[in-house]
Design an enzyme around this catalytic site. Sequence first.
Site, PDB file in Angstrom:
ATOM      1  N   SER A  54       0.789  -0.770  -0.145  1.00 17.41           N
ATOM      2  CA  SER A  54      -0.130  -0.052  -0.486  1.00 17.41           C
ATOM      3  C   SER A  54       0.416   1.212   0.644  1.00 17.41           C
ATOM      4  O   SER A  54       1.859   1.426  -0.495  1.00 17.41           O
ATOM      5  CB  SER A  54      -1.322   0.340   1.278  1.00 17.41           C
ATOM      6  OG  SER A  54      -1.572   0.781   1.461  1.00 17.41           O
ATOM      7  N   ASP A 105      -9.080  -3.312  -6.236  1.00 15.95           N
ATOM      8  CA  ASP A 105      -9.045  -4.191  -5.057  1.00 15.95           C
ATOM      9  C   ASP A 105      -9.533  -3.759  -3.513  1.00 15.95           C
ATOM     10  O   ASP A 105      -9.774  -3.508  -2.756  1.00 15.95           O
ATOM     11  CB  ASP A 105      -7.341  -4.006  -4.843  1.00 15.95           C
ATOM     12  CG  ASP A 105      -6.774  -3.264  -3.851  1.00 15.95           C
ATOM     13  OD1 ASP A 105      -7.747  -1.998  -4.359  1.00 15.95           O
ATOM     14  OD2 ASP A 105      -5.843  -2.908  -3.642  1.00 15.95           O
ATOM     15  N   HIS A 133      -7.479  -4.783  -0.520  1.00 15.49           N
ATOM     16  CA  HIS A 133      -6.643  -4.531  -0.503  1.00 15.49           C
ATOM     17  C   HIS A 133      -5.731  -5.220   1.135  1.00 15.49           C
ATOM     18  O   HIS A 133      -4.324  -5.097   0.820  1.00 15.49           O
ATOM     19  CB  HIS A 133      -6.798  -3.128  -0.486  1.00 15.49           C
ATOM     20  CG  HIS A 133      -5.766  -1.960  -0.005  1.00 15.49           C
ATOM     21  ND1 HIS A 133      -4.400  -2.216  -1.261  1.00 15.49           N
ATOM     22  CD2 HIS A 133      -5.614  -1.634   0.078  1.00 15.49           C
ATOM     23  CE1 HIS A 133      -3.686  -1.355  -1.057  1.00 15.49           C
ATOM     24  NE2 HIS A 133      -3.971  -0.711  -0.112  1.00 15.49           N
TER      25      HIS A 133
END
Length: 672
Positions: A255, A574, A627
């Site tokens: 991320s 995602d 995610h």
Amino acid sequence: MASILRFRKICYVEPVKGSTIGFESFEAPKIEKKDDEGLAKQKQKKKSSKRQLREWRCMDYCCLTVGYMCTAWWLLLFLYHCLPTALLGFQVPEPPGARLRREGLTALHPVVLVPGIVTGGLELWEGRPCSDGLFRKRLWGGSFTEIFKRPFCWLEHLTLHNETGLDPPGIRVRAVPGLVAADYFAPGYFVWAVLIENLARIGYEGKNLYMAAYDWRLSFQNTEIRDQALSRLKSKIELMYVTNGNKRVVVVPHSMGVIYFFHFLKWVESHPPMGGGGGPGWCAKHIKAIMNIGPAFLGVPKAVSNIFSAEGKDVAFIRSMAPGVLDSEILGLQTLEHVMRVCRTWDSIVSLIPKGGETIWGNLDWSPEEGDGCDFAKKRYTQPSLLESNDTNNSDGKMGFRIKEPVRYGRLISFGKATSQLPSSQLPNLGSKRTEVWTEYDEMSRDSIRKIAENKAYTARTFLDLLRFAAPKMMQRAEAQFSHGIADNLDDPKYAHYKYWSNPLETKLPDAPDMEIYCLYGVGLPTERSYVYKHSATDRCKSIPFQIDSSAEGSDSDSNGGCLKGGVYFVDGDESVPVVSAGFMCAKGWKGRTRFNPSGMATYIREYRHKAPASLFEGRGLESGAHVDIMGNFALIEDVLRVAAGATSAEMGGDRIYSDIMRMSDRINLRL
């Protein structure tokens, strides 16, 4: 369940007058009473008892239902932990680490994990008097009990200084060190734990596995200024390289950790005092591969809604289901105002604002996702292949269906559903510059609020002006740390400044032709792309004047709004990062020798098609593309383990593409 039943008994069961053997009363019947009066009283008592039973019957059912649910949940947990896994229908696939270990794979390259925003734990080292007893206790991550015990004290200690972006006087909150920093976000909610466990199965331990924890609230350069986090990461990589037989390191960021480590790549080879002084060949010598999980290279639109109104699709849904609750002044709740006040002191959020302007994210009439299907439940991907990925026609085969008219995703923020769909020629001109003094919401006049909203739409270029107007203190501070444009000339000396180092469109990759970069991300989930806003119902001072219009809905028959759900336009991704942000740099920006990748470093895309859990025993999913849940995806874990164990790109199978990232990339006109 026992507690619930005791609560029900204490609160709602009528006290019985009488002895333990069931007599109604110890008092002898009064002879002087008339029989008819006694009968009347008995009838009245029976009627009252019936009324009371009817009055609490709904509560009884509620308590019993909750009790049954709790019992069923604990029973399922008991069965999960106690029954043999070989029972038919309950067999969970063998973890990839165990299977690869059986195949002969063992630890080879040291591994560094870099967590993203929010998922890393933060602990208290110094605080106000209200924080008594919290020394070195987690304020972020873990059980979050302090939110309920002392919420305002908790918020005060997570807030950074509004001018410096560093600690306020008298408060020191620091990142939790070690693997425990981000293995679990909360009890039972894993982040890195499953990957760490599988790495351990093939031989990894403390000497060759490291979690590069950092305070994710700070700007990237400030993590070095305050904590020397970048220097410590450099030293740790050098130590792991030397102590593991001069084996180059495999870095696995997730991320926002992806762009944090991208900043590190430039910092480590730059001259001090701004850089780490490693020299031009440092990355080539020490790093084998970077396996970016859920990369937010080009930002995420939800960062815009977070800064603008402290919202996203989930908050907008709660506000639509329970209007006024999050904004309530009762007991001083005003949740969103407090969230916004704290988040606007975190410079790291600005690093996630979409980069590349209209070239990447589209303008009022165009976007790279134009023509994609919107019904993600019905979307059917074909088997991946590079040839199919490059197909740019509008057939139904790859993405399920195509919509006739383009959804104007380039309008990141639109005030009103009609504004999100009208041709640009019918929209009012935003003007070039604002003459009004920038102010925060609590200092803005209602008239200025109305002027910035009425029938207007903002793109990835113009919304920066909107944020500078609506969040001036944050933007003035954070824009000294980050940049969101596209470089015309990467050799310009100005790009040697650290504010450009986290933007892949304004920074070159290091000169390391043998290093590999992987973009690993999930697809097949609706992901926030743009928003329809409206004025908030309240005119209360210090309130947030705008909110996502959750009543704005599209339909399949509405070709221009089928992707609109609850005031949010969705695209493939995602759930957090759209495909274009996660995959473009690996698909085109760095593919081959480009001005952003002058050494021709190899880049690969590995997409993971989302599949919901088949049963409770799969937890959050063994094939999830979400995610965070993708960190438990067995296919992704296997890819990471194979690269760490020395697999080549040919052995990995190269690219694996399910989405339309190649077609989207072809539509983006970026000079390479």
